[in-house]
Design a protein around this motif. Structure first.
Motif, mmCIF file in Angstrom:
data_model
loop_
_atom_site.group_PDB
_atom_site.id
_atom_site.type_symbol
_atom_site.label_atom_id
_atom_site.label_comp_id
_atom_site.label_asym_id
_atom_site.label_seq_id
_atom_site.Cartn_x
_atom_site.Cartn_y
_atom_site.Cartn_z
ATOM 1 N N ILE A 30 39.769 27.118 43.861
ATOM 2 C CA ILE A 30 40.469 28.271 43.933
ATOM 3 C C ILE A 30 41.829 27.812 43.357
ATOM 4 C CG2 ILE A 30 41.975 29.611 45.587
ATOM 5 C CD1 ILE A 30 39.793 29.490 47.607
ATOM 6 N N LEU A 31 42.197 26.634 43.651
ATOM 7 C CA LEU A 31 43.668 26.373 42.944
ATOM 8 C C LEU A 31 43.873 25.612 41.672
ATOM 9 C CD1 LEU A 31 45.358 25.260 46.337
ATOM 10 C CD2 LEU A 31 45.581 27.280 45.407
ATOM 11 N N THR A 32 42.784 24.837 41.248
ATOM 12 C CA THR A 32 42.764 24.585 39.983
ATOM 13 C C THR A 32 41.398 24.662 39.065
ATOM 14 O OG1 THR A 32 41.788 22.195 40.837
ATOM 15 C CG2 THR A 32 44.024 22.398 40.580
ATOM 16 N N PRO A 33 41.322 26.166 38.927
ATOM 17 C CA PRO A 33 39.810 26.688 38.540
ATOM 18 C C PRO A 33 39.414 26.033 37.196
ATOM 19 C CG PRO A 33 41.401 28.191 38.267
ATOM 20 C CD PRO A 33 42.139 27.027 39.132
ATOM 21 N N ASP A 34 40.407 25.693 36.260
ATOM 22 C CA ASP A 34 40.025 25.013 34.955
ATOM 23 C C ASP A 34 39.564 23.740 35.124
ATOM 24 O OD1 ASP A 34 40.723 27.469 33.817
ATOM 25 O OD2 ASP A 34 42.541 26.866 33.216
ATOM 26 N N LYS A 35 40.143 22.979 35.859
ATOM 27 C CA LYS A 35 39.762 21.389 35.881
ATOM 28 C C LYS A 35 38.574 21.411 36.865
ATOM 29 C CE LYS A 35 44.038 18.847 35.512
ATOM 30 N NZ LYS A 35 45.065 18.049 36.141
ATOM 31 N N ALA A 36 38.381 22.377 37.932
ATOM 32 C CA ALA A 36 37.037 22.483 38.533
ATOM 33 C C ALA A 36 35.817 22.660 37.851
ATOM 34 C CB ALA A 36 37.014 23.463 39.792
ATOM 35 N N ILE A 37 36.076 23.483 36.911
ATOM 36 C CA ILE A 37 34.850 23.688 35.827
ATOM 37 C C ILE A 37 34.587 22.179 35.059
ATOM 38 C CG2 ILE A 37 34.070 24.854 33.757
ATOM 39 C CD1 ILE A 37 35.825 27.264 34.643
ATOM 40 N N VAL A 38 35.672 21.723 34.501
ATOM 41 C CA VAL A 38 35.162 20.407 33.947
ATOM 42 C C VAL A 38 34.792 19.436 34.661
ATOM 43 C CG1 VAL A 38 36.708 18.271 32.927
ATOM 44 C CG2 VAL A 38 37.352 20.765 32.466
ATOM 45 N N ILE A 39 35.173 19.306 36.178
ATOM 46 C CA ILE A 39 34.651 18.534 37.006
ATOM 47 C C ILE A 39 33.164 18.874 37.278
ATOM 48 C CG2 ILE A 39 34.770 17.694 39.557
ATOM 49 C CD1 ILE A 39 37.621 18.136 39.229
ATOM 50 N N ASP A 40 32.898 20.351 37.556
ATOM 51 C CA ASP A 40 31.443 20.479 37.835
ATOM 52 C C ASP A 40 30.638 20.131 36.647
ATOM 53 O OD1 ASP A 40 31.956 21.367 40.235
ATOM 54 O OD2 ASP A 40 32.188 23.664 39.795
ATOM 55 N N SER A 41 30.913 20.312 35.423
ATOM 56 C CA SER A 41 30.270 20.070 34.192
ATOM 57 C C SER A 41 30.114 18.438 34.155
ATOM 58 C CB SER A 41 31.057 20.378 33.133
ATOM 59 O OG SER A 41 30.206 19.944 31.711
ATOM 60 N N ALA A 42 30.898 17.758 34.703
ATOM 61 C CA ALA A 42 30.650 16.208 34.512
ATOM 62 C C ALA A 42 29.598 15.875 35.602
ATOM 63 C CB ALA A 42 31.878 15.245 34.939
ATOM 64 N N VAL A 43 29.672 16.375 36.773
ATOM 65 C CA VAL A 43 28.765 16.481 37.937
ATOM 66 C C VAL A 43 27.304 16.703 37.338
ATOM 67 C CG1 VAL A 43 28.272 16.792 40.251
ATOM 68 C CG2 VAL A 43 30.631 16.346 39.814
ATOM 69 N N GLY A 44 27.425 17.678 36.666
ATOM 70 C CA GLY A 44 26.034 18.195 36.456
ATOM 71 C C GLY A 44 25.405 17.200 35.298
ATOM 72 N N GLN A 45 26.230 16.383 34.603
ATOM 73 C CA GLN A 45 25.779 15.507 33.801
ATOM 74 C C GLN A 45 25.437 13.963 34.371
ATOM 75 O OE1 GLN A 45 28.406 15.429 30.409
ATOM 76 N NE2 GLN A 45 28.584 17.523 30.209
ATOM 77 N N GLY A 46 25.437 14.076 35.683
ATOM 78 C CA GLY A 46 25.265 12.729 36.455
ATOM 79 C C GLY A 46 26.290 12.133 36.983
ATOM 80 N N GLN A 47 27.729 12.249 36.686
ATOM 81 C CA GLN A 47 28.977 11.687 37.315
ATOM 82 C C GLN A 47 29.129 11.889 38.632
ATOM 83 O OE1 GLN A 47 32.314 11.404 34.794
ATOM 84 N NE2 GLN A 47 31.123 12.313 32.969
ATOM 85 N N ASP A 48 29.655 10.899 39.412
ATOM 86 C CA ASP A 48 29.864 10.992 40.833
ATOM 87 C C ASP A 48 31.173 12.045 40.873
ATOM 88 O OD1 ASP A 48 29.919 9.756 43.594
ATOM 89 O OD2 ASP A 48 31.823 9.688 43.107
ATOM 90 N N ARG A 49 31.077 12.919 41.973
ATOM 91 C CA ARG A 49 32.197 13.945 42.062
ATOM 92 C C ARG A 49 33.417 13.342 42.508
ATOM 93 N NH1 ARG A 49 32.188 19.342 42.169
ATOM 94 N NH2 ARG A 49 29.844 19.391 42.182
ATOM 95 N N LYS A 50 33.149 12.515 43.508
ATOM 96 C CA LYS A 50 34.646 11.857 44.068
ATOM 97 C C LYS A 50 35.348 10.993 42.817
ATOM 98 C CE LYS A 50 36.127 8.247 47.357
ATOM 99 N NZ LYS A 50 37.596 8.867 47.544
ATOM 100 N N GLN A 51 34.540 10.512 42.060
ATOM 101 C CA GLN A 51 35.363 9.549 41.023
ATOM 102 C C GLN A 51 35.717 10.476 39.926
ATOM 103 O OE1 GLN A 51 32.389 6.656 39.712
ATOM 104 N NE2 GLN A 51 32.600 5.680 41.529
ATOM 105 N N ILE A 52 35.139 11.491 39.510
ATOM 106 C CA ILE A 52 35.735 12.345 38.364
ATOM 107 C C ILE A 52 36.676 13.383 38.863
ATOM 108 C CG2 ILE A 52 33.857 14.087 38.815
ATOM 109 C CD1 ILE A 52 35.329 13.076 35.413
ATOM 110 N N GLN A 53 37.018 13.673 40.418
ATOM 111 C CA GLN A 53 38.185 14.167 41.065
ATOM 112 C C GLN A 53 39.114 13.259 40.888
ATOM 113 O OE1 GLN A 53 36.394 15.818 44.643
ATOM 114 N NE2 GLN A 53 35.767 17.658 43.727
ATOM 115 N N ASP A 54 38.908 12.238 41.395
ATOM 116 C CA ASP A 54 40.054 11.224 41.313
ATOM 117 C C ASP A 54 40.733 11.080 39.880
ATOM 118 O OD1 ASP A 54 40.302 10.392 44.001
ATOM 119 O OD2 ASP A 54 38.762 8.753 43.857
ATOM 120 N N ARG A 55 39.845 11.071 38.790
ATOM 121 C CA ARG A 55 40.457 10.905 37.595
ATOM 122 C C ARG A 55 41.198 12.263 36.868
ATOM 123 N NH1 ARG A 55 35.372 8.220 36.464
ATOM 124 N NH2 ARG A 55 34.440 9.987 35.545
#
Length: 270
Positions: free
Chosen positions: A146-171
């Protein structure tokens, strides 16, 4: 964006109904006046209608007609009624950001909640608190969308490629969904045991029993979705289950029940 800054932005989110806030604060309060809460709930006609519809479902009400909030307290008990009100209030409070499937989000949250409640039956933990922890476990993920929709899309894309959600959110953000969710739960004045369950759900070594329940619930969800369930079952975190008093053999013998587990709250989603 620092977590503090995001939480300041979170003040822009819709407020949860006042009676829901009072119910949150009622956790652990043995002197709660249920009649007073029932009167306040009855004054919110939209929330009352939702709660009574759920209370009269086959899962909750059975054969008895529940016509009022007071009836619901008698038939369901205050703790179960509180769970229904919290679920109704939370699902109504958030509007979906563009492209985000909020119905599926809540279905996933309710499934985790139902599994937490199922697991609590093997322990001395409170099953309704366990359900609430499961329902709240990914609220930080929704907040990020809700609050960072652009970054959330980037994060979801990275997770879809196999990256860890917690780690990519931290970065990307400098914090992850567990921290965001815990901060939101704290700002809403949830009791510390629920805040800790959200914060430590990925850190089962922490002395937070409800966090361990969420961790186990998520493992079971992955187990049920796995194409290699036998291998995952062999990797079941027995030591975590034992640490909250679960008889692991007894629980494993009943794991088949979890494949069809139902929170009974899908009606809230329309």
């Amino acid at each position: 964006m620092p977590l503090k800054d995001m939480m300041n932005k979170a003040q822009q989110l819709p407020n949860i109904p006042k009676v829901v806030q009072e119910l949150i604060e009622s956790f652990g309060n043995e002197d709660i006046n249920t009649d007073d809460i029932a009167k306040k709930l009855a004054s919110d006609q939209v929330l009352t209608a939702k709660v009574l519809r759920m209370a009269n479902s086959a899962r909750y009400g059975g054969n008895r007609k529940i016509g009022s909030v007071n009836d619901a307290v008698v038939v369901l008990g205050f703790n179960a009624l509180r769970t229904l009100v919290l679920a109704s209030g939370l699902t109504s409070a958030f509007k979906a950001p563009e492209g985000f499937d909020i119905k599926q989000f809540w279905r996933n949250s309710f499934t985790c909640a139902a599994l937490c409640k199922w697991l609590a039956k093997f322990t001395k933990l409170d099953s309704e608190i366990a359900f609430t922890c499961g329902m709240m476990h990914n609220i930080g993920g929704l907040l990020i969308h809700i609050l960072t929709p652009d970054k959330a899309i980037v994060i979801d894309s990275a997770v879809g490629q196999g990256q860890d959600r917690k780690q990519i959110q931290d970065r990307q953000l400098g914090f992850d969904f567990t921290e965001a969710g815990a901060e939101l739960a704290q700002s809403w004045r949830f009791p510390q045991e629920i805040v800790d369950a959200v914060r430590f759900q990925l850190s089962p070594e922490q002395p937070a029993p409800y966090a361990k329940t969420v961790y186990l619930a998520m493992f079971i969800l992955s187990l049920n979705a796995s194409k290699q369930p036998e291998q995952m079952l062999a990797e079941f975190p027995d030591h975590i289950a034992k640490s909250i008093g679960i008889d692991v053999d007894q629980m494993k013998n009943r794991l088949a029940e979890t494949k069809a587990i139902d929170s009974g709250l899908d009606e809230l989603l329309g």
